[in-house]
Design an enzyme around this catalytic site. Structure first.
Site, PDB file in Angstrom:
ATOM      1  N   CYS A 180      -0.434  -6.183  -0.144  1.00 20.95           N
ATOM      2  CA  CYS A 180      -1.645  -7.037   0.591  1.00 20.95           C
ATOM      3  C   CYS A 180      -1.023  -8.535   0.436  1.00 20.95           C
ATOM      4  O   CYS A 180      -1.301  -9.545   1.344  1.00 20.95           O
ATOM      5  CB  CYS A 180      -2.804  -7.134  -0.282  1.00 20.95           C
ATOM      6  SG  CYS A 180      -2.639  -7.145  -2.212  1.00 20.95           S
ATOM      7  N   ASN A 181      -0.391  -8.882  -0.760  1.00 22.96           N
ATOM      8  CA  ASN A 181       0.145 -10.254  -0.992  1.00 22.96           C
ATOM      9  C   ASN A 181       1.075 -10.419   0.115  1.00 22.96           C
ATOM     10  O   ASN A 181       1.124 -11.637   0.676  1.00 22.96           O
ATOM     11  CB  ASN A 181       0.412 -10.613  -2.287  1.00 22.96           C
ATOM     12  CG  ASN A 181      -0.587 -10.673  -3.134  1.00 22.96           C
ATOM     13  OD1 ASN A 181      -1.623 -11.450  -2.961  1.00 22.96           O
ATOM     14  ND2 ASN A 181      -0.561 -10.091  -4.540  1.00 22.96           N
ATOM     15  N   HIS A 184      -7.083 -12.237  -3.919  1.00 22.19           N
ATOM     16  CA  HIS A 184      -5.936 -12.971  -4.490  1.00 22.19           C
ATOM     17  C   HIS A 184      -6.200 -14.322  -3.691  1.00 22.19           C
ATOM     18  O   HIS A 184      -6.845 -14.915  -2.603  1.00 22.19           O
ATOM     19  CB  HIS A 184      -4.749 -12.283  -3.905  1.00 22.19           C
ATOM     20  CG  HIS A 184      -4.262 -11.056  -4.544  1.00 22.19           C
ATOM     21  ND1 HIS A 184      -4.224 -10.622  -5.593  1.00 22.19           N
ATOM     22  CD2 HIS A 184      -4.213  -9.987  -3.659  1.00 22.19           C
ATOM     23  CE1 HIS A 184      -3.952  -9.458  -5.880  1.00 22.19           C
ATOM     24  NE2 HIS A 184      -3.969  -8.794  -4.410  1.00 22.19           N
TER      25      HIS A 184
HETATM   26  N1  LIG Z   1      -5.910  -1.820  -3.871  1.00 22.62           N
HETATM   27  C1  LIG Z   1      -5.068  -2.806  -3.515  1.00 22.62           C
HETATM   28  O1  LIG Z   1      -5.284  -3.956  -3.745  1.00 22.62           O
HETATM   29  C2  LIG Z   1      -4.081  -2.478  -2.956  1.00 22.62           C
HETATM   30  C3  LIG Z   1      -3.072  -1.366  -2.946  1.00 22.62           C
HETATM   31  N2  LIG Z   1      -2.106  -1.097  -2.262  1.00 22.62           N
HETATM   32  C4  LIG Z   1      -1.087  -0.047  -2.372  1.00 22.62           C
HETATM   33  O2  LIG Z   1      -1.725   1.061  -2.014  1.00 22.62           O
HETATM   34  C5  LIG Z   1      -1.494   2.234  -2.649  1.00 22.62           C
HETATM   35  C6  LIG Z   1      -2.873   2.894  -2.944  1.00 22.62           C
HETATM   36  O3  LIG Z   1      -3.331   1.844  -3.868  1.00 22.62           O
HETATM   37  P1  LIG Z   1      -5.154   2.083  -4.140  1.00 22.62           P
HETATM   38  O4  LIG Z   1      -5.617   2.487  -2.959  1.00 22.62           O
HETATM   39  O5  LIG Z   1      -5.306   0.818  -4.690  1.00 22.62           O
HETATM   40  O6  LIG Z   1      -5.048   3.082  -5.408  1.00 22.62           O
HETATM   41  P2  LIG Z   1      -6.450   4.038  -5.825  1.00 22.62           P
HETATM   42  O7  LIG Z   1      -6.016   4.474  -7.091  1.00 22.62           O
HETATM   43  O8  LIG Z   1      -7.578   3.507  -5.413  1.00 22.62           O
HETATM   44  O9  LIG Z   1      -6.234   5.345  -5.052  1.00 22.62           O
HETATM   45  C7  LIG Z   1      -5.314   6.366  -5.122  1.00 22.62           C
HETATM   46  C8  LIG Z   1      -5.655   7.708  -4.439  1.00 22.62           C
HETATM   47  O10 LIG Z   1      -4.482   8.611  -4.509  1.00 22.62           O
HETATM   48  C9  LIG Z   1      -5.045   9.592  -4.907  1.00 22.62           C
HETATM   49  N3  LIG Z   1      -3.701  10.468  -5.798  1.00 22.62           N
HETATM   50  C10 LIG Z   1      -3.516  10.495  -7.124  1.00 22.62           C
HETATM   51  N4  LIG Z   1      -2.360  11.145  -7.451  1.00 22.62           N
HETATM   52  C11 LIG Z   1      -1.840  11.575  -6.146  1.00 22.62           C
HETATM   53  C12 LIG Z   1      -0.822  12.287  -5.845  1.00 22.62           C
HETATM   54  N5  LIG Z   1       0.116  12.944  -6.422  1.00 22.62           N
HETATM   55  N6  LIG Z   1      -0.697  12.563  -4.282  1.00 22.62           N
HETATM   56  C13 LIG Z   1      -1.678  12.115  -3.454  1.00 22.62           C
HETATM   57  N7  LIG Z   1      -2.779  11.615  -3.835  1.00 22.62           N
HETATM   58  C14 LIG Z   1      -2.912  11.230  -5.463  1.00 22.62           C
HETATM   59  C15 LIG Z   1      -6.132   9.393  -5.784  1.00 22.62           C
HETATM   60  O11 LIG Z   1      -7.083  10.531  -5.746  1.00 22.62           O
HETATM   61  P3  LIG Z   1      -7.929  10.720  -7.248  1.00 22.62           P
HETATM   62  O12 LIG Z   1      -8.874   9.556  -7.425  1.00 22.62           O
HETATM   63  O13 LIG Z   1      -8.467  12.100  -6.853  1.00 22.62           O
HETATM   64  O14 LIG Z   1      -6.959  10.852  -8.283  1.00 22.62           O
HETATM   65  C16 LIG Z   1      -6.955   8.460  -4.983  1.00 22.62           C
HETATM   66  O15 LIG Z   1      -7.525   8.858  -4.206  1.00 22.62           O
HETATM   67  C17 LIG Z   1      -0.540   1.701  -3.915  1.00 22.62           C
HETATM   68  O16 LIG Z   1       0.768   1.513  -3.323  1.00 22.62           O
HETATM   69  C18 LIG Z   1      -0.852   0.288  -4.092  1.00 22.62           C
HETATM   70  O17 LIG Z   1       0.185  -0.636  -4.462  1.00 22.62           O
HETATM   71  C19 LIG Z   1      -1.660  -2.087  -1.205  1.00 22.62           C
HETATM   72  C20 LIG Z   1      -2.524  -3.185  -0.949  1.00 22.62           C
HETATM   73  C21 LIG Z   1      -3.641  -3.574  -1.864  1.00 22.62           C
HETATM   74  O1  LIG Z   2      -1.515  -3.062  -5.200  1.00 31.02           O
HETATM   75  C1  LIG Z   2      -1.709  -4.391  -5.313  1.00 31.02           C
HETATM   76  O2  LIG Z   2      -2.068  -5.061  -6.319  1.00 31.02           O
HETATM   77  P1  LIG Z   2      -1.586  -4.551  -7.937  1.00 31.02           P
HETATM   78  O3  LIG Z   2      -0.379  -3.983  -7.975  1.00 31.02           O
HETATM   79  O4  LIG Z   2      -2.174  -5.631  -8.919  1.00 31.02           O
HETATM   80  O5  LIG Z   2      -2.940  -3.303  -7.881  1.00 31.02           O
HETATM   81  C2  LIG Z   2      -1.775  -5.231  -4.182  1.00 31.02           C
HETATM   82  O6  LIG Z   2      -1.233  -4.676  -3.247  1.00 31.02           O
HETATM   83  C3  LIG Z   2      -1.088  -6.631  -4.412  1.00 31.02           C
HETATM   84  O7  LIG Z   2       0.204  -6.188  -5.071  1.00 31.02           O
HETATM   85  P2  LIG Z   2       1.240  -7.462  -5.135  1.00 31.02           P
HETATM   86  O8  LIG Z   2       0.769  -8.561  -6.093  1.00 31.02           O
HETATM   87  O9  LIG Z   2       2.464  -6.634  -6.051  1.00 31.02           O
HETATM   88  O10 LIG Z   2       1.830  -7.721  -3.820  1.00 31.02           O
END
Ligand SMILES: NC(=O)C1=CN([C@@H]2O[C@H](COP(=O)(O)OP(=O)(O)OC[C@H]3O[C@@H](n4cnc5c(N)ncnc54)[C@H](OP(=O)(O)O)[C@@H]3O)[C@@H](O)[C@H]2O)C=CC1
Ligand SMILES: O=C(OP(=O)(O)O)[C@H](O)COP(=O)(O)O
Length: 340
Positions: A142-143, A224
């Protein structure tokens, strides 16, 4: 015919990607995965998504809890044209090696994964053409996405000589009761520069050696915030404001209008009636835009849960060669989601 998209990981990012894919007339969601049968799993089924166990050994848990499940990821993966991996950071690379490559299915990883595990890093403005037809791509964090968009605007009117950015990162997403800090400001990473500069370079190689970033984490969950200082070969405030106006997915907000903090910006997204109060665009404070001795100053916010969502949609179109013009894909995605 609509391309078939499987979302592996239905959390903060995955559920938003699923809903965005469902809104496209050229894509369909063939399934979403979870590891546990919690409220998100139940709601996914209620919304009409086919639910699969991400980890086969966990399938029984869903059955025990009476959550309707279609099978495991291995029952659906061969039907997918592409998988959008939204598993927690670090797990995507394991899924890439152990599942996607084995089943020869194209896959998008998210920003929690390192650049070295994929063929390239995606931002719709900068690297759409490079990712066209590729198999394994990362949509940057996101950043990094926020920085890429703003650098695109600045780069469209002047040459960037050097940029320095201080990132003020949210401590946790709103649904996360475990992370912090609660009452501290934490240099994170503690080392300078942070990974965000190299991540921008993974998208825009011509910026190699030019972007220096440092980051702290603060006790907030909403957004952020970035403070950018960009040395250029010469420009004006009006030229930068005009470039922001012309760049998709960035826009100016004014403190004078009451949009004077991340709190009111999120209230604005709520008042717009956005799903989950998502703000897919990067808001830049108009008052903060200034040019002093060829150096551009500006401050922007990033809605961490949502700015990468339209990028995932455009990345699908690029990897599956559905649209060869990045601006047309951006326009289509923006229209479907209601992006300003
Ligand atoms: N949140 C943010 O601000 C941002 C996150 N990201 C990136 O996006 C990605 C996901 O982050 P985010 O959505 O926050 O994470 P979450 O923890 O919110 O969601 C992760 C999901 O993945 C599922 N999961 C867990 N283990 C596995 C596995 N082995 N295989 C497939 N699915 C699995 C979980 O299921 P269950 O809950 O059922 O265990 C859950 O639904 C990361 O790489 C993160 O860095 C990028 C931009 C912003
Ligand atoms: O997954 C995110 O944040 P997090 O690693 O703090 O959970 C966001 O994508 C921000 O990541 P960054 O600050 O490493 O760009």
């Amino acid at each position: 015919m609509a391309v078939k998209v499987l979302i592996n990981g239905y959390g903060s990012i995955g559920k938003r990607v699923a809903d965005a894919v469902a809104k496209q007339d050229d894509m369909e969601v063939i399934g979403v995965t979870k590891t546990k049968p919690d409220f998100e799993a139940k709601l996914a089924v209620e919304k009409g998504y086919k639910l699969f166990a991400a980890i086969p050994e966990r399938k029984g848990l869903f059955e025990e809890k009476g959550v309707e499940i279609e099978g495991t990821i291995f029952d659906v993966i061969e039907d997918a044209d592409i998988v959008v991996d939204c598993a927690p950071g670090g797990i995507g690379k394991d899924n890439l090696e152990n599942i996607y490559k084995k089943y020869k299915v194209k896959a998008i990883l998210q920003g929690g994964e390192k650049a070295k595990f994929v063929e390239d890093s995606f931002n719709a403005l900068w690297s759409y053409d490079r990712c066209y037809g590729k198999d394994y791509i990362r949509v940057v964090s996101c950043n990094t996405t926020g920085l890429c968009r703003t650098f695109y605007a600045v780069d469209s009117v002047t040459d960037i000589v050097k940029a320095r950015v201080v990132l003020i990162r949210r401590g946790a997403d709103p649904n996360d009761a475990k992370r912090g800090p609660i009452n501290a400001i934490v240099p994170n990473p503690p080392t300078v520069p942070s990974h965000h500069g190299p991540d921008v370079v993974s998208v825009v190689p011509k910026f190699e050696g030019k972007i220096l970033t440092s980051a702290v984490i603060v006790p907030t969950t909403l957004m952020h915030m970035h403070s950018l200082m960009i040395e250029t070969t010469g420009t004006t405030r009006d030229a930068i404001l005009d470039a922001i106006e012309k760049t998709p997915r960035v826009f100016t907000v004014s403190a004078e209008d009451g949009l004077n903090s991340t709190a009111t910006i999120i209230e604005y997204a709520r008042d717009l009636g956005r799903p989950r109060y998502d703000l897919w665009e990067i808001p830049i404070w108009e008052e903060s835009v200034n040019v002093v001795d060829n150096e551009v100053f500006l401050m922007q916010a990033v809605h961490q849960e949502s700015d990468v969502i339209p990028e995932n949609i455009d990345c699908i179109r690029a990897m599956l060669q559905m649209e060869d013009d990045n601006m047309k894909s951006i326009e289509k995605t923006n229209k479907s989601l209601g992006i300003k």
